[in-house]
Design a protein around this motif. Structure first.
Motif, mmCIF file in Angstrom:
data_model
loop_
_atom_site.group_PDB
_atom_site.id
_atom_site.type_symbol
_atom_site.label_atom_id
_atom_site.label_comp_id
_atom_site.label_asym_id
_atom_site.label_seq_id
_atom_site.Cartn_x
_atom_site.Cartn_y
_atom_site.Cartn_z
ATOM 1 N N ARG A 83 0.824 -1.199 0.000
ATOM 2 C CA ARG A 83 0.000 0.000 0.000
ATOM 3 C C ARG A 83 0.867 1.261 0.000
ATOM 4 N N GLN A 84 1.963 1.201 0.740
ATOM 5 C CA GLN A 84 2.854 2.356 0.793
ATOM 6 C C GLN A 84 3.479 2.617 -0.576
ATOM 7 N N ALA A 93 2.999 6.050 -2.805
ATOM 8 C CA ALA A 93 4.116 6.824 -3.344
ATOM 9 C C ALA A 93 3.967 7.019 -4.854
ATOM 10 N N ARG A 94 3.559 5.972 -5.561
ATOM 11 C CA ARG A 94 3.386 6.083 -7.008
ATOM 12 C C ARG A 94 2.237 7.052 -7.340
ATOM 13 N N ALA A 95 1.155 6.965 -6.589
ATOM 14 C CA ALA A 95 0.010 7.829 -6.863
ATOM 15 C C ALA A 95 0.348 9.293 -6.612
ATOM 16 N N VAL A 96 1.084 9.568 -5.534
ATOM 17 C CA VAL A 96 1.511 10.939 -5.255
ATOM 18 C C VAL A 96 2.431 11.438 -6.367
ATOM 19 N N GLY A 131 -9.116 -7.211 -3.499
ATOM 20 C CA GLY A 131 -8.368 -6.486 -2.485
ATOM 21 C C GLY A 131 -7.438 -5.458 -3.098
ATOM 22 N N ASP A 132 -6.844 -5.819 -4.230
ATOM 23 C CA ASP A 132 -5.956 -4.900 -4.929
ATOM 24 C C ASP A 132 -6.735 -3.678 -5.408
ATOM 25 N N ASP A 133 -7.897 -3.924 -6.000
ATOM 26 C CA ASP A 133 -8.740 -2.821 -6.474
ATOM 27 C C ASP A 133 -9.145 -1.907 -5.320
ATOM 28 N N LYS A 134 -9.442 -2.503 -4.175
ATOM 29 C CA LYS A 134 -9.847 -1.720 -3.007
ATOM 30 C C LYS A 134 -8.697 -0.832 -2.522
#
Length: 315
Positions: A3-4, A8-11, A275-278
């Motif tokens: 998740r971390q 980081a990628r999304a930011v 779970g990945d999509d969530k």
């Protein structure tokens, strides 16, 4: 950890969009470095250990305590930016509240700062480990030799992490590092150097956990060379297609650490597609909200431009 990496990628991706929209002046990306940064930072103790990052350390800074909003606010140079109150250029992460030392533009200087922190902890008898990160291009700077030699002589509690993405801006590894190995240099300074797959967060975590334990036992530093991929150009002012074969750039996608770790977790039954999509939806929502709040923060007051630049007398 996964998740971390997603956060980081999304930011990182959001900042590129904001830069292209003219809201951010400059972006220097950590895409491809997420596994190495999350893995090596994971064993560090928040609010006890210290970190001296480098300009790609988005995932490291997030793992060490900074929020997505902190990262975006710094790039927008807002008045209450925790890194510098809007005074530093983008990518210069730092926050006293998180034990993160603000880096400066000359590459490599943060490594000396980490060694200084480790020296201070050793003198005081504090249970503190310092970690610092840099690229393989920076590993050729004089500050790196001075820092590592001093740390080796005094067996200081510091972890050196070289994130080797193969290019110092446009200069390939073969033209910048004799012997092609940064980790091998540690032998000359009297402490271990290990080379790990920087696309594997668990391998990076294992190496960093052992380095952290060695440092706390008083056995001195460790140099970790994490071999990673740089999925973007050096920065938003660079175009890597001018010096890298387009086929090479396209192949990099096959080594995306987020995709590799996702597949590994799915294969092990530790993650489901649902779970990945969530997780991805949660991260997207977090970044959307962080960006909204960051943009709403006040700009710096020009009247305070000289604060923290010159010494100020108390009272």
């Amino acid at each position: 950890m996964y998740r971390q990496m997603l956060l980081a990628r999304a930011v990182d991706e959001r900042m590129w969009l904001m830069q292209r929209a003219g809201k951010i002046a400059f972006v220097i990306s950590g895409q491809g470095h997420e596994a190495a940064q999350v893995g090596t930072t994971w064993p560090m103790r928040r609010n006890q250990d210290w970190m001296a990052p480098f300009y790609r350390s988005i995932a490291s800074a997030l793992t060490f305590g900074m929020s997505a909003e902190d990262i975006v606010t710094a790039h927008l140079a807002k008045g209450d930016d925790v890194s510098s109150g809007g005074r530093q250029m983008p990518g210069h992460y730092g926050a006293k509240r998180y034990n993160i030392v603000s880096l400066s533009s000359p590459v490599g200087t943060q490594v000396l700062h980490a060694v200084g922190i480790a020296m201070g902890a050793w003198v005081r008898g504090d249970d503190v480990v310092a970690i610092t990160s840099f690229g393989e291009g920076t590993s050729n700077q004089g500050e790196i030799h001075e820092a590592m030699n001093f740390a080796g002589v005094h067996a200081l509690p510091v972890i050196f992490v070289c994130e080797n993405n193969g290019y110092a801006i446009s200069v390939p590894l073969a033209q910048q590092v004799g012997g092609l190995s940064v980790a091998a240099r540690a032998q000359g300074y009297g402490f271990p150097g290990v080379r790990v797959d920087g696309g594997d967060p668990l391998a990076c975590y294992t190496a960093a956990r052992e380095a952290h334990a060695r440092a706390r036992r008083g056995e001195g530093p460790t140099l970790i060379e994490a071999v990673v991929v740089r999925l973007t150009s050096h920065s938003s002012d660079d175009d890597q297609r001018r010096y890298r074969d387009p086929a090479e750039v396209e192949t990099l996608k096959e080594h995306d650490p987020i995709m590799l770790f996702s597949n590994r977790l799915l294969a092990a039954g530790l993650l489901t597609a649902e779970g990945d999509d969530k997780l991805r939806a949660e991260v997207k929502s977090e970044v959307n909200e962080a960006s909204r709040r960051a943009e709403a923060r006040p700009d710096p007051d020009p009247a305070t431009a000289e604060r923290w630049v010159y010494a100020e007398e108390a009272g």
